[in-house]
Design an enzyme around this catalytic site. Structure first.
Site, short mmCIF file in Angstrom:
data_model
loop_
_atom_site.label_atom_id
_atom_site.label_comp_id
_atom_site.label_asym_id
_atom_site.label_seq_id
_atom_site.Cartn_x
_atom_site.Cartn_y
_atom_site.Cartn_z
N ASP A 111 36.95 63.78 31.62
CA ASP A 111 35.80 64.68 31.52
C ASP A 111 34.77 64.21 32.53
O ASP A 111 34.41 63.03 32.58
CB ASP A 111 35.22 64.62 30.10
N ASP A 213 32.33 69.38 33.14
CA ASP A 213 31.38 69.88 32.15
C ASP A 213 30.31 70.77 32.81
O ASP A 213 29.71 70.37 33.82
CB ASP A 213 30.69 68.66 31.52
N GLU A 266 34.18 73.96 33.48
CA GLU A 266 33.59 74.67 32.34
C GLU A 266 32.38 75.45 32.86
O GLU A 266 31.48 74.87 33.45
CB GLU A 266 33.15 73.69 31.26
N HIS A 338 36.17 71.20 21.34
CA HIS A 338 35.27 70.37 20.54
C HIS A 338 33.91 71.02 20.30
O HIS A 338 33.09 70.46 19.59
CB HIS A 338 35.07 69.02 21.24
N ASP A 339 33.66 72.17 20.91
CA ASP A 339 32.40 72.89 20.72
C ASP A 339 32.56 74.13 19.84
O ASP A 339 31.57 74.80 19.55
CB ASP A 339 31.84 73.36 22.07
O1 TEU Z 1 29.19 72.40 26.62
C1 TEU Z 1 28.44 73.38 27.22
C2 TEU Z 1 28.21 74.66 26.52
O2 TEU Z 1 27.85 75.60 27.17
C3 TEU Z 1 28.34 74.89 25.08
O3 TEU Z 1 29.61 75.09 24.64
C4 TEU Z 1 27.54 73.89 24.29
O4 TEU Z 1 28.38 72.91 23.77
C5 TEU Z 1 26.80 74.47 23.15
O5 TEU Z 1 27.67 74.63 22.10
C6 TEU Z 1 26.08 75.71 23.42
O6 TEU Z 1 25.84 76.37 22.21
C7 TEU Z 1 29.42 71.21 27.28
C8 TEU Z 1 30.21 70.28 26.40
O7 TEU Z 1 31.46 70.85 26.14
C9 TEU Z 1 29.42 69.99 25.18
O8 TEU Z 1 30.12 69.23 24.23
C10 TEU Z 1 28.17 69.27 25.61
O9 TEU Z 1 27.33 69.09 24.50
C11 TEU Z 1 27.41 70.05 26.68
O10 TEU Z 1 28.24 70.56 27.69
C12 TEU Z 1 26.41 69.15 27.35
O11 TEU Z 1 27.09 68.18 28.09
#
Ligand code: TEU
Length: 561
Positions: A111, A213, A266, A338-339
């Site tokens: 990552d 990310d 992403e 994971h989100d």
């Molecule tokens: O996530 C970015 C993102 O846009 C979203 O999915 C975010 O997690 C959030 O849920 C918006 O509602 C990435 C990573 O995947 C996430 O785990 C991190 O917290 C974020 O970036 C910051 O690094």
């Protein structure tokens, strides 16, 4: 980079890059397997599960961040890009994991979190120390407005303003996420080259690529920070420099390297046209992107405002992406990470039809064209969790939202908790359920977040021993992607786009035509299938074979016509 062919679109020829036939498995290290009993998953834990991953058949493991971090955002706030956080192990443990993964033919993708660092990173410590610091311009610093307020009204993804006033110099710094995650200033070439050098070091170490990310946020529209409008909320990211940055990164990091790498960016808010450009092989930016359209369809005004899924909207959205990237570029395919809340709870039925709905979505997703991503626990049908109080939650996004909604906006705690149950990221982050034993076999200690209480029934051991094994179904899907060119590369066509419960499409190549039909409903589907299957061969299904029956609840079938 890998054999990025000049033939476009990728065809059935061997010219298609290796990742067009690959499946990626995402490991969230904190929650995967704990080898030392401290309650937090670690690298040696992952290493002990490599045989499990090899049996599943995945080609790549994407590791969520394992670098040293104060863990405000579970490692997405990086203090040091060059090392491993002691909670996860050491660089030696990392090398051992990498070597043993490679022995099994599994590649490891890191990552890469470079839109921001932790506020404890030495770059930021130096930057904040004085307005004359040589690293001052590595981050986004601005003077307060005349009334002392922030430079503009941008808000953070984790509630509250995107600017924090730093006492040391009396200036504000920008953070699109938590205040402990200051944004790097990519307009500064020193920043960019420091990042590229770090990426090269990881490749030299042997890693096989990067999941990047929020990589489209690195290019800001700086004119909006300082312009007269001051704070147009939307549209402050995806600045025009983004393609230049990604091409430069590709050139600086991958040029001249022999190897089979994978890059996935992403990109919240990315459009299909942008994605086609980002993933156009001739542009040399990234191999594929994670887009968010399909996982935003069950959100109302904001993420914590869940609304029922409209299946028509979901399938037409995914189909648009299939068509949009058919000629140029490549899709990533995911319904979990994971989100995101757990797929089977979100879009399926996690009580009466857990196996059926987990496998239905697996079949639907994996039969699209693109590179599928499996998130840990998805392959055994893990579900959302409903902790009874906010005390049990750990995610900064959910905790900040809860506090803001209850304290500032006076919403009823029970309804805010309900939204966290439905949409919160901790749904995906409870420990991996390995066995029916204590703490689901995840740890011998006390886990950092409680195990989902359903682990005695839902766990990898029980699933794999069962006649209806979600894991076994994923194995067959992964195998199909490896062996069947039509699955990997065939053309996609959505059928019956406006049917409210039937998900149907075909995949076609010069040698065969596949039909996928899925009944996204608790009720049987009694209509006619969109194509005649009387002479078709049933390749895979999630119910005992009885082709004469209409589709049963959550039944999905794959036919060769
Ligand atoms: O996530 C970015 C993102 O846009 C979203 O999915 C975010 O997690 C959030 O849920 C918006 O509602 C990435 C990573 O995947 C996430 O785990 C991190 O917290 C974020 O970036 C910051 O690094």
């Amino acid at each position: 980079m890998t054999d990025l062919s000049e033939h476009r679109p990728f065809s059935e020829s061997q010219a298609a890059p290796w990742w067009t036939r690959a499946v990626v498995y995402q490991v969230y290290p904190r929650s995967f397997a704990d080898s030392d009993g401290d309650g937090i998953g670690d690298l040696n834990g992952i290493r002990s599960k490599l045989d499990y991953l090899a049996e599943l058949g995945v080609d790549v493991v994407w590791l969520s961040p394992v670098y040293p971090s104060p863990q405000h955002d579970n490692g997405y706030d990086i203090r040091d890009y060059e090392d491993i956080d002691p909670v996860f192990g050491t660089l030696d443990d990392f090398d051992a994991l990498l070597a043993e993964a490679h022995d099994r033919g599994i590649r490891i993708v890191m990552d890469l979190v470079v839109n921001h660092t932790s506020d404890e990173h030495e770059w930021f410590r130096e930057s904040r120390s004085s307005t004359d610091s040589p690293k001052r311009d590595w981050y986004w610093w601005r003077k307060p407005r005349e009334d002392g307020s922030a430079p503009n009204g941008w808000t953070s993804a984790f509630s509250g303003p995107a600017w924090t006033l730093d006492e040391t110099t009396g200036e504000y710094y920008l953070h699109l996420f938590a205040k402990q995650q200051p944004d790097l200033n990519w307009e500064n070439p020193e920043v960019r080259h420091a990042v590229y050098a770090m990426m090269r070091r990881w490749l030299d170490r042997g890693v096989d690529g990067f999941r990047m990310d929020v990589i489209n946020l690195i290019a800001k529209r700086a004119e909006l920070i300082d312009g007269p409008e001051r704070g147009a909320g939307d549209g402050f990211v995806m600045g025009p420099q983004i393609h230049e940055y990604l091409r430069e990164m590709h050139r600086e990091v991958f040029d001249g390297r022999e190897g089979a790498y994978l890059t996935v960016g992403e990109m919240p808010g990315v459009s299909i046209d942008d994605a086609a450009l980002f993933t156009d092989p001739t542009q040399q930016e990234v191999d594929m992107v994670f887009q968010f359209e399909h996982v935003s369809l069950d959100q109302g005004a904001h993420k914590f405002d869940p609304i029922p899924l409209d299946l028509v909207a979901l399938k037409t959205s995914l189909a648009r992406w299939q068509v949009g990237l058919a000629e140029t570029g490549w899709n990533s395919l995911y319904l979990n990470n994971h989100d995101q809340p757990r797929l089977v709870s979100r879009f399926g039925n996690d009580t009466d039809y857990r196996y059926e709905s987990a496998t239905l979505w697996a079949l639907v997703l994996h039969l699209h064209r693109g590179t599928p991503y499996v998130y840990q626990g998805e392959e055994i049908g893990m579900t959302n969790v409903r902790f009874e109080s906010i005390e049990h939650y750990r995610d900064i996004e959910s905790l900040n939202h809860y506090r803001e909604a209850v304290e500032e906006f006076d919403q009823a705690p029970s309804s805010v908790l309900g939204a966290v149950h439905a949409m919160g990221r901790d749904n995906a982050r409870t420990p991996m359920q390995w066995t029916a034993g204590e703490q689901a076999g995840f740890t011998t200690g006390t886990p950092w977040i409680a195990v989902n209480p359903n682990y005695p029934e839902i766990n990898a051991e029980a699933d794999r021993a069962s006649g209806t094994s979600v894991f076994a179904f994923y194995q067959r899907l992964i195998e199909l992607r490896h062996t069947n060119d039509t699955v990997a590369l065939g053309d996609f066509e959505l059928l019956e786009p406006s049917h409210p419960t039937l998900y149907a499409f075909t995949r076609s190549s010069s040698s065969e035509r596949l039909l996928i039909v899925a009944n996204v409903s608790d009720d049987p589907f009694t209509g006619d299938l969109p194509l005649d299957v009387s002479t078709a061969e049933l390749l895979l299904g999630n119910y005992p074979v009885d082709a004469d029956l209409p589709l049963r609840p959550w039944e999905a079938r794959l036919y060769r016509l």
